[in-house]
Design a protein around this motif. Sequence first.
Motif, short mmCIF file in Angstrom:
data_model
loop_
_atom_site.label_atom_id
_atom_site.label_comp_id
_atom_site.label_asym_id
_atom_site.label_seq_id
_atom_site.Cartn_x
_atom_site.Cartn_y
_atom_site.Cartn_z
N ASN A 146 0.84 -1.20 0.00
CA ASN A 146 0.00 0.00 0.00
C ASN A 146 0.87 1.25 0.00
OD1 ASN A 146 -1.72 2.13 0.56
ND2 ASN A 146 -2.95 0.99 2.01
N PRO A 147 0.84 2.06 -1.06
CA PRO A 147 1.72 3.23 -1.14
C PRO A 147 1.55 4.23 0.00
CG PRO A 147 0.76 2.75 -3.29
CD PRO A 147 0.04 1.89 -2.28
N ALA A 152 8.04 0.64 0.13
CA ALA A 152 8.33 -0.11 -1.10
C ALA A 152 7.19 0.02 -2.09
CB ALA A 152 8.57 -1.59 -0.77
N GLY A 153 5.96 0.10 -1.59
CA GLY A 153 4.81 0.30 -2.46
C GLY A 153 4.83 1.68 -3.08
N LYS A 157 5.14 2.54 -7.02
CA LYS A 157 4.21 3.44 -7.72
C LYS A 157 4.99 4.53 -8.46
CE LYS A 157 0.28 6.55 -7.02
NZ LYS A 157 -0.67 7.13 -6.02
N GLN A 158 6.07 5.02 -7.84
CA GLN A 158 6.89 6.04 -8.50
C GLN A 158 7.50 5.48 -9.78
OE1 GLN A 158 9.83 7.59 -5.76
NE2 GLN A 158 8.31 8.18 -4.25
N VAL A 174 -2.73 -5.31 -6.98
CA VAL A 174 -3.23 -5.96 -5.76
C VAL A 174 -2.38 -5.43 -4.60
CG1 VAL A 174 -3.60 -8.13 -4.54
CG2 VAL A 174 -3.86 -8.03 -7.04
N TYR A 175 -3.01 -4.80 -3.62
CA TYR A 175 -2.26 -4.19 -2.52
C TYR A 175 -2.02 -5.15 -1.37
CZ TYR A 175 -3.15 0.19 -4.98
OH TYR A 175 -3.21 1.17 -5.93
N ALA A 176 -0.86 -5.02 -0.75
CA ALA A 176 -0.49 -5.85 0.41
C ALA A 176 -0.11 -4.95 1.58
CB ALA A 176 0.68 -6.77 0.04
#
Length: 262
Positions: A146-147, A152-153, A157-158, A174-176
Amino acid sequence: MKRILLVLMSVFMLAFLVGCGNDASKPAETGKPSTSEKITVQAAASLKGALTELADAYKKSHNLADDQIAINFAGSGTLRQQIEQGAPASLFISADEKNMKMLQEKDLVSDVKPFVTNELVLVVPKGQPKVELDQIATVKRIVLGNPETVPAGNYGKQVLTKLGVWEQVEPNVVYAKDVKAVTASISQGAGDAGFIYKTDAIAAGDAVQISAVTPADSHDPVIYPIGIIKKYDNALAKDFYQYVMSPEGQKVLEKYGFSTSK
């Protein structure tokens, strides 16, 4: 005669109090951790293997009980929010500078320094065809921390934004909850590709394979800062902080794939 006795008694009492004061100050002068002190470390999930080894080695060498150093591993944003809400933690190690700076702005941490650095990689399940970054738009299930709470998310995304494909692939994301969960999803085949740290890919062994290494200019630098949380600071927190920053501690971190200032 009574006056002389009173004077002598006053002198003896003063000497006694001074002596007690000196004895009481000795622990503060040495700065050594008390055998009864306890700390909780809030640490980025990607540090689990390395920091667990460091804590175990420290407890063994200092004859501490297992519960004297507890470590809470999670996404850095989640940990930062817990600290802001008063979680009884003494140290914070974030996987990005953003969350640490937010605590600094609220004057909640001190002694903030760079701890280690890492690399962001794209991984796929072991045995599956590799996916290059310029092929990411063809991936059906991209697993991402999840950003909002997982650095790391956010880095991932960047990268996707830099490639100009974020809006295109977002429906397939898919978010973790953290980077360890991303690694688990890929290793179990619940995702086709995912962004994790190089250290997590190394720790996963044969479960995943690195498909691509993200260019340094495609995301913010992956810098992990460490800081002492002012509210729950004590001698044990300071000493463990010094230990993980020492050459001995840095060797352990390098063994797990992190880069240090050495």
